[in-house]
Structures are given as structure tokens and as C-alpha cells.
Write a protein that holds these residues in place. Structure first.
Motif, PDB file in Angstrom:
ATOM      1  N   ARG A  11     -16.292  53.656 -16.551  1.00  0.00           N
ATOM      2  CA  ARG A  11     -17.569  53.424 -16.656  1.00  0.00           C
ATOM      3  C   ARG A  11     -18.668  54.403 -16.833  1.00  0.00           C
ATOM      4  NH1 ARG A  11     -22.885  52.728 -14.021  1.00  0.00           N
ATOM      5  NH2 ARG A  11     -24.489  52.275 -15.346  1.00  0.00           N
ATOM      6  N   ALA A  12     -18.345  55.241 -18.022  1.00  0.00           N
ATOM      7  CA  ALA A  12     -19.005  56.086 -17.913  1.00  0.00           C
ATOM      8  C   ALA A  12     -20.962  55.837 -18.786  1.00  0.00           C
ATOM      9  CB  ALA A  12     -18.131  57.063 -19.385  1.00  0.00           C
ATOM     10  N   VAL A  13     -21.563  57.611 -18.200  1.00  0.00           N
ATOM     11  CA  VAL A  13     -22.750  56.901 -18.827  1.00  0.00           C
ATOM     12  C   VAL A  13     -23.002  58.211 -19.023  1.00  0.00           C
ATOM     13  CG1 VAL A  13     -24.930  56.546 -17.828  1.00  0.00           C
ATOM     14  CG2 VAL A  13     -23.282  55.377 -17.294  1.00  0.00           C
ATOM     15  N   TYR A  14     -23.797  58.145 -20.475  1.00  0.00           N
ATOM     16  CA  TYR A  14     -24.046  59.726 -20.993  1.00  0.00           C
ATOM     17  C   TYR A  14     -26.197  59.651 -20.841  1.00  0.00           C
ATOM     18  CZ  TYR A  14     -26.263  63.596 -23.770  1.00  0.00           C
ATOM     19  OH  TYR A  14     -26.883  64.440 -24.258  1.00  0.00           O
ATOM     20  N   SER A  15     -26.564  60.183 -19.759  1.00  0.00           N
ATOM     21  CA  SER A  15     -28.003  60.373 -19.395  1.00  0.00           C
ATOM     22  C   SER A  15     -28.870  60.445 -20.335  1.00  0.00           C
ATOM     23  CB  SER A  15     -28.870  60.197 -18.807  1.00  0.00           C
ATOM     24  OG  SER A  15     -28.534  61.596 -18.480  1.00  0.00           O
ATOM     25  N   GLY A  16     -28.032  61.166 -21.716  1.00  0.00           N
ATOM     26  CA  GLY A  16     -29.113  61.587 -23.138  1.00  0.00           C
ATOM     27  C   GLY A  16     -29.457  63.035 -22.417  1.00  0.00           C
ATOM     28  N   ALA A  17     -30.335  63.767 -23.630  1.00  0.00           N
ATOM     29  CA  ALA A  17     -31.266  64.762 -23.389  1.00  0.00           C
ATOM     30  C   ALA A  17     -31.993  65.092 -24.594  1.00  0.00           C
ATOM     31  CB  ALA A  17     -30.161  66.146 -24.039  1.00  0.00           C
ATOM     32  N   PRO A  18     -32.497  65.721 -24.047  1.00  0.00           N
ATOM     33  CA  PRO A  18     -34.571  66.081 -25.408  1.00  0.00           C
ATOM     34  C   PRO A  18     -33.620  65.808 -26.916  1.00  0.00           C
ATOM     35  CG  PRO A  18     -34.960  67.882 -23.140  1.00  0.00           C
ATOM     36  CD  PRO A  18     -32.922  67.310 -23.733  1.00  0.00           C
ATOM     37  N   GLY A  19     -33.864  64.870 -27.651  1.00  0.00           N
ATOM     38  CA  GLY A  19     -33.778  64.319 -28.689  1.00  0.00           C
ATOM     39  C   GLY A  19     -32.403  63.538 -29.015  1.00  0.00           C
ATOM     40  N   CYS A  20     -32.207  63.565 -27.683  1.00  0.00           N
ATOM     41  CA  CYS A  20     -30.408  62.693 -27.750  1.00  0.00           C
ATOM     42  C   CYS A  20     -30.989  61.512 -27.284  1.00  0.00           C
ATOM     43  CB  CYS A  20     -29.522  63.214 -27.414  1.00  0.00           C
ATOM     44  SG  CYS A  20     -28.859  64.921 -28.048  1.00  0.00           S
ATOM     45  N   LEU A  21     -29.879  60.471 -27.800  1.00  0.00           N
ATOM     46  CA  LEU A  21     -29.963  58.767 -26.959  1.00  0.00           C
ATOM     47  C   LEU A  21     -28.949  59.742 -25.668  1.00  0.00           C
ATOM     48  CD1 LEU A  21     -30.082  56.710 -30.145  1.00  0.00           C
ATOM     49  CD2 LEU A  21     -32.171  57.256 -28.543  1.00  0.00           C
ATOM     50  N   SER A  23     -26.125  56.474 -24.345  1.00  0.00           N
ATOM     51  CA  SER A  23     -25.182  56.033 -24.277  1.00  0.00           C
ATOM     52  C   SER A  23     -23.911  54.972 -22.703  1.00  0.00           C
ATOM     53  CB  SER A  23     -23.976  56.600 -25.248  1.00  0.00           C
ATOM     54  OG  SER A  23     -22.990  56.417 -25.325  1.00  0.00           O
ATOM     55  N   GLU A  24     -23.782  54.174 -23.076  1.00  0.00           N
ATOM     56  CA  GLU A  24     -22.716  54.132 -21.106  1.00  0.00           C
ATOM     57  C   GLU A  24     -21.977  52.834 -22.488  1.00  0.00           C
ATOM     58  OE1 GLU A  24     -23.481  51.021 -18.098  1.00  0.00           O
ATOM     59  OE2 GLU A  24     -25.239  51.854 -18.821  1.00  0.00           O
ATOM     60  N   THR A  25     -20.992  53.292 -21.828  1.00  0.00           N
ATOM     61  CA  THR A  25     -19.999  52.560 -22.333  1.00  0.00           C
ATOM     62  C   THR A  25     -18.818  52.090 -20.743  1.00  0.00           C
ATOM     63  OG1 THR A  25     -17.748  52.073 -24.204  1.00  0.00           O
ATOM     64  CG2 THR A  25     -18.532  54.252 -23.096  1.00  0.00           C
ATOM     65  N   THR A  46     -13.393  61.890 -24.754  1.00  0.00           N
ATOM     66  CA  THR A  46     -13.784  61.148 -25.751  1.00  0.00           C
ATOM     67  C   THR A  46     -13.641  59.973 -26.788  1.00  0.00           C
ATOM     68  OG1 THR A  46     -12.204  62.898 -27.072  1.00  0.00           O
ATOM     69  CG2 THR A  46     -14.683  63.981 -26.636  1.00  0.00           C
ATOM     70  N   SER A  47     -12.627  59.411 -26.360  1.00  0.00           N
ATOM     71  CA  SER A  47     -12.192  58.121 -26.580  1.00  0.00           C
ATOM     72  C   SER A  47     -13.034  56.866 -26.144  1.00  0.00           C
ATOM     73  CB  SER A  47     -10.700  57.655 -26.141  1.00  0.00           C
ATOM     74  OG  SER A  47      -9.869  58.111 -24.714  1.00  0.00           O
ATOM     75  N   ILE A  48     -13.538  57.515 -25.183  1.00  0.00           N
ATOM     76  CA  ILE A  48     -14.512  56.424 -24.639  1.00  0.00           C
ATOM     77  C   ILE A  48     -15.650  56.016 -25.087  1.00  0.00           C
ATOM     78  CG2 ILE A  48     -15.732  55.660 -22.942  1.00  0.00           C
ATOM     79  CD1 ILE A  48     -13.518  56.820 -20.934  1.00  0.00           C
ATOM     80  N   PHE A  49     -16.165  57.663 -25.554  1.00  0.00           N
ATOM     81  CA  PHE A  49     -17.670  57.293 -26.424  1.00  0.00           C
ATOM     82  C   PHE A  49     -17.189  57.465 -27.845  1.00  0.00           C
ATOM     83  CE2 PHE A  49     -19.364  59.208 -21.722  1.00  0.00           C
ATOM     84  CZ  PHE A  49     -20.276  57.951 -22.288  1.00  0.00           C
ATOM     85  N   GLY A  50     -17.061  58.356 -28.452  1.00  0.00           N
ATOM     86  CA  GLY A  50     -16.640  58.600 -29.969  1.00  0.00           C
ATOM     87  C   GLY A  50     -16.736  60.092 -29.635  1.00  0.00           C
ATOM     88  N   SER A  51     -16.649  60.938 -31.162  1.00  0.00           N
ATOM     89  CA  SER A  51     -17.139  62.208 -30.897  1.00  0.00           C
ATOM     90  C   SER A  51     -18.124  62.444 -31.877  1.00  0.00           C
ATOM     91  CB  SER A  51     -15.481  62.747 -31.663  1.00  0.00           C
ATOM     92  OG  SER A  51     -15.248  62.263 -32.760  1.00  0.00           O
TER      93      SER A  51
END
Length: 51
Positions: A11-21, A23-25, A46-51
Motif C-alpha cells: 500500500r502506498a500513500v502520498y499525503s499531498g503537499a500545498p496545492g497538490c492532491l 493519493s493512495e493505491t 512510479t509504476s504504482i502511482f503513475g508519473s
């Protein structure tokens, strides 16, 4: 790093940054104890989240 062969849920989680959404996959990977011909032995996230 995986210390044993088998099938693992990842499981990969990107919590975002100011101005960015954020994502979780999720995906499943299979790790073998033997080298895979032509395999690099690593996973490009990047194959999990896309680029």
C-alpha cells in the motif's frame, strides 16, 4: 526490502503537499528467492502511482 519470498500486499500513500492532491493505491507483488532473468531486483514506485 523483502527478506523472504512470497506474495505481499503493498500500500502506498502520498499525503499531498500545498496545492497538490493526496493519493493512495494498493497492489500485490510476488517476491521470489531466485533471480528472475532480466529482472533488476527492485520495484519502481512510479509504476504504482503513475508519473
Amino acid at each position: 526490502m523483502f527478506t523472504a519470498g512470497g506474495t505481499f500486499d503493498v500500500r502506498a500513500v502520498y499525503s499531498g503537499a500545498p496545492g497538490c492532491l493526496g493519493s493512495e493505491t494498493a497492489t500485490t507483488v510476488t517476491v521470489t528467492d531466485e533471480p528472475v532473468p532480466g529482472g533488476a531486483g527492485s520495484v519502481d514506485l512510479t509504476s504504482i502511482f503513475g508519473s
